[in-house]
Design an enzyme around this catalytic site. Sequence first.
Site, PDB file in Angstrom:
ATOM      1  N   CYS A 266       0.815  -1.229   0.000  1.00 46.82           N
ATOM      2  CA  CYS A 266       0.000   0.000   0.000  1.00 46.82           C
ATOM      3  C   CYS A 266       0.843   1.271   0.000  1.00 46.82           C
ATOM      4  CB  CYS A 266      -0.946   0.022   1.195  1.00 46.82           C
ATOM      5  SG  CYS A 266      -2.176  -1.269   1.127  1.00 46.82           S
TER       6      CYS A 266
ATOM      7  N   HIS B 157      -3.432   7.574   3.934  1.00 47.94           N
ATOM      8  CA  HIS B 157      -3.830   6.312   3.297  1.00 47.94           C
ATOM      9  C   HIS B 157      -5.305   6.047   3.611  1.00 47.94           C
ATOM     10  CE1 HIS B 157      -3.775   2.358   1.740  1.00 47.94           C
ATOM     11  NE2 HIS B 157      -3.675   1.728   2.896  1.00 47.94           N
TER      12      HIS B 157
ATOM     13  N   ASN C  72     -10.407   0.653   0.553  1.00 45.89           N
ATOM     14  CA  ASN C  72      -8.942   0.733   0.547  1.00 45.89           C
ATOM     15  C   ASN C  72      -8.433   0.232  -0.807  1.00 45.89           C
ATOM     16  OD1 ASN C  72      -6.210   0.392   0.927  1.00 45.89           O
ATOM     17  ND2 ASN C  72      -6.392  -0.668   2.892  1.00 45.89           N
TER      18      ASN C  72
HETATM   19  O1  UT7 Z   1      -3.754  -0.837   3.855  1.00 45.75           O
HETATM   20  C1  UT7 Z   1      -3.393  -1.216   5.162  1.00 45.75           C
HETATM   21  C2  UT7 Z   1      -4.198  -2.352   5.501  1.00 45.75           C
HETATM   22  N1  UT7 Z   1      -5.258  -2.413   6.375  1.00 45.75           N
HETATM   23  C3  UT7 Z   1      -5.682  -1.637   7.379  1.00 45.75           C
HETATM   24  O2  UT7 Z   1      -5.258  -0.554   7.623  1.00 45.75           O
HETATM   25  C4  UT7 Z   1      -6.722  -2.234   8.248  1.00 45.75           C
HETATM   26  C5  UT7 Z   1      -6.356  -2.146   9.706  1.00 45.75           C
HETATM   27  N2  UT7 Z   1      -7.330  -2.783  10.587  1.00 45.75           N
HETATM   28  C6  UT7 Z   1      -8.595  -2.349  10.700  1.00 45.75           C
HETATM   29  O3  UT7 Z   1      -8.994  -1.423  10.055  1.00 45.75           O
HETATM   30  C7  UT7 Z   1      -9.498  -3.020  11.722  1.00 45.75           C
HETATM   31  O4  UT7 Z   1      -8.729  -3.886  12.521  1.00 45.75           O
HETATM   32  C8  UT7 Z   1     -10.678  -3.815  11.072  1.00 45.75           C
HETATM   33  C9  UT7 Z   1     -11.654  -2.845  10.446  1.00 45.75           C
HETATM   34  C10 UT7 Z   1     -10.130  -4.769  10.016  1.00 45.75           C
HETATM   35  C11 UT7 Z   1     -11.395  -4.624  12.130  1.00 45.75           C
HETATM   36  O5  UT7 Z   1     -11.844  -3.765  13.179  1.00 45.75           O
HETATM   37  P1  UT7 Z   1     -11.675  -4.218  14.707  1.00 45.75           P
HETATM   38  O6  UT7 Z   1     -12.311  -3.175  15.518  1.00 45.75           O
HETATM   39  O7  UT7 Z   1     -10.205  -4.464  14.910  1.00 45.75           O
HETATM   40  O8  UT7 Z   1     -12.525  -5.519  14.750  1.00 45.75           O
HETATM   41  P2  UT7 Z   1     -12.092  -6.978  15.215  1.00 45.75           P
HETATM   42  O9  UT7 Z   1     -11.203  -7.583  14.196  1.00 45.75           O
HETATM   43  O10 UT7 Z   1     -11.602  -6.905  16.616  1.00 45.75           O
HETATM   44  O11 UT7 Z   1     -13.452  -7.713  15.225  1.00 45.75           O
HETATM   45  C12 UT7 Z   1     -14.441  -7.419  16.192  1.00 45.75           C
HETATM   46  C13 UT7 Z   1     -15.586  -8.358  15.961  1.00 45.75           C
HETATM   47  C14 UT7 Z   1     -15.174  -9.823  15.896  1.00 45.75           C
HETATM   48  O12 UT7 Z   1     -16.202 -10.570  16.481  1.00 45.75           O
HETATM   49  P3  UT7 Z   1     -16.039 -11.130  17.994  1.00 45.75           P
HETATM   50  O13 UT7 Z   1     -14.808 -11.987  17.967  1.00 45.75           O
HETATM   51  O14 UT7 Z   1     -15.876  -9.908  18.851  1.00 45.75           O
HETATM   52  O15 UT7 Z   1     -17.309 -11.873  18.206  1.00 45.75           O
HETATM   53  C15 UT7 Z   1     -15.123 -10.119  14.429  1.00 45.75           C
HETATM   54  O16 UT7 Z   1     -15.363 -11.477  14.127  1.00 45.75           O
HETATM   55  O17 UT7 Z   1     -16.185  -8.068  14.692  1.00 45.75           O
HETATM   56  C16 UT7 Z   1     -16.254  -9.276  13.914  1.00 45.75           C
HETATM   57  N3  UT7 Z   1     -16.124  -8.912  12.517  1.00 45.75           N
HETATM   58  C17 UT7 Z   1     -17.188  -8.526  11.782  1.00 45.75           C
HETATM   59  N4  UT7 Z   1     -18.489  -8.387  12.088  1.00 45.75           N
HETATM   60  C18 UT7 Z   1     -19.301  -7.966  11.113  1.00 45.75           C
HETATM   61  C19 UT7 Z   1     -15.014  -8.875  11.753  1.00 45.75           C
HETATM   62  N5  UT7 Z   1     -15.339  -8.469  10.515  1.00 45.75           N
HETATM   63  C20 UT7 Z   1     -16.670  -8.255  10.503  1.00 45.75           C
HETATM   64  C21 UT7 Z   1     -17.584  -7.822   9.532  1.00 45.75           C
HETATM   65  N6  UT7 Z   1     -18.874  -7.688   9.868  1.00 45.75           N
HETATM   66  N7  UT7 Z   1     -17.197  -7.519   8.282  1.00 45.75           N
END
Ligand code: UT7
Length: 332
Positions: A114, A257, A287
């Site tokens: 990225c 970004h 993204n």
């Molecule tokens: O270009 C550079 C690359 N990427 C980035 O910059 C991304 C960096 N990371 C992020 O933006 C965030 O970590 C995410 C948006 C990917 C995820 O947000 P989060 O607040 O870290 O969520 P999480 O991974 O802790 O997930 C929280 C909950 C989980 O459920 P449980 O375990 O709490 O029951 C996930 O399974 O949300 C669940 N979850 C979803 N729920 C609904 C994960 N993805 C989804 C989804 N819809 N799409």
Amino acid sequence: MTEKKIFIRSTGSYLPEKVLTNKMLKEMVDTTDEWIVSRTGIKERRIALENECTSDLGVKAALKALAGAKILIEEIDLIIVATLSPDYIFPSTACMIQKKLGATCPAFDVGAACSGMLFALSSAKSFIASGQYKNVLVVAAEKVSSFIDYTDRSTCVLFGDGAAAMIVSDKAGFKESLQVGEIVLGSDGQMHKSLEIPAGGSVLSARNSSTTTKDHFLKMDGKVVFKHAIQRMASSIKECLDQSDVSEQQIDYFIPHQANDRIIDALLKRFSIKIDRVHKTLESTGNTCAASIGICLDHYLDQKVKMDQNILLTTFGAGFTWGSMLLKRERQ
Ligand code: UT7
């Protein structure tokens, strides 16, 4: 001896027509519009057609940049392409773009995920500063949808396809251009497992992997990436500003970004950059990886940026890689 001035003479971008909304994703995986918007700020993203590849997107952005600079492809001395979703492992996507544009100059890809646009621009700047080349076409193009598992809700809601291009030159051109200022780059290979496509390279080749394991798709530890993205972009912004005569308060346009609204908010808390100076396209693009800051810059450039205004771009990606760059609207 005064340092040679380097300019971005023009920009161009391209987004595929097909729109993938959060509502459509809800039909594909267990997610909701509310979750995606509140966690990322993304409402929709563009997806390239089956028969459209990364170089096709790059060519469309490049043609706009060439037209904007009013220069012919014959005047381009070098093509540099940034992508994490190449047409092939080899040859380079840059060679495919060279062929499609009818160019004959050297062409190569940079692999900085990225952050690729900033690594490519920094390379272009050095080639021009050394006197080796005068006009460099920099393209960042992504058909990242080819590498996304649309049954994995943790990644498929985040990414979109698109391309951006810039003509980097030793001359400002017929109208005022953007003068390229400080560029700060960084990498940390220790963190490569947090964001990668495990298979398809020499570590897990076609012989030892199968498409059923889904190792050919993008895998990410979102929380680790989130934390490092904030830390690394913040430190590179500080370093970039420290190395220039520009203060946080003098930033007129901030283009981070386009990955996640919450990452951008966290960055803003660390600096005195006013909220109305932040520019975003992620709500409608998702993204777009290497293309993200270029698409955003192209979107806002001609509309508003005035003479002497400062633009700060910052990015972060797999590797990890990161960087920040200052631009200033100027005449030669
Ligand atoms: O270009 C550079 C690359 N990427 C980035 O910059 C991304 C960096 N990371 C992020 O933006 C965030 O970590 C995410 C948006 C990917 C995820 O947000 P989060 O607040 O870290 O969520 P999480 O991974 O802790 O997930 C929280 C909950 C989980 O459920 P449980 O375990 O709490 O029951 C996930 O399974 O949300 C669940 N979850 C979803 N729920 C609904 C994960 N993805 C989804 C989804 N819809 N799409």
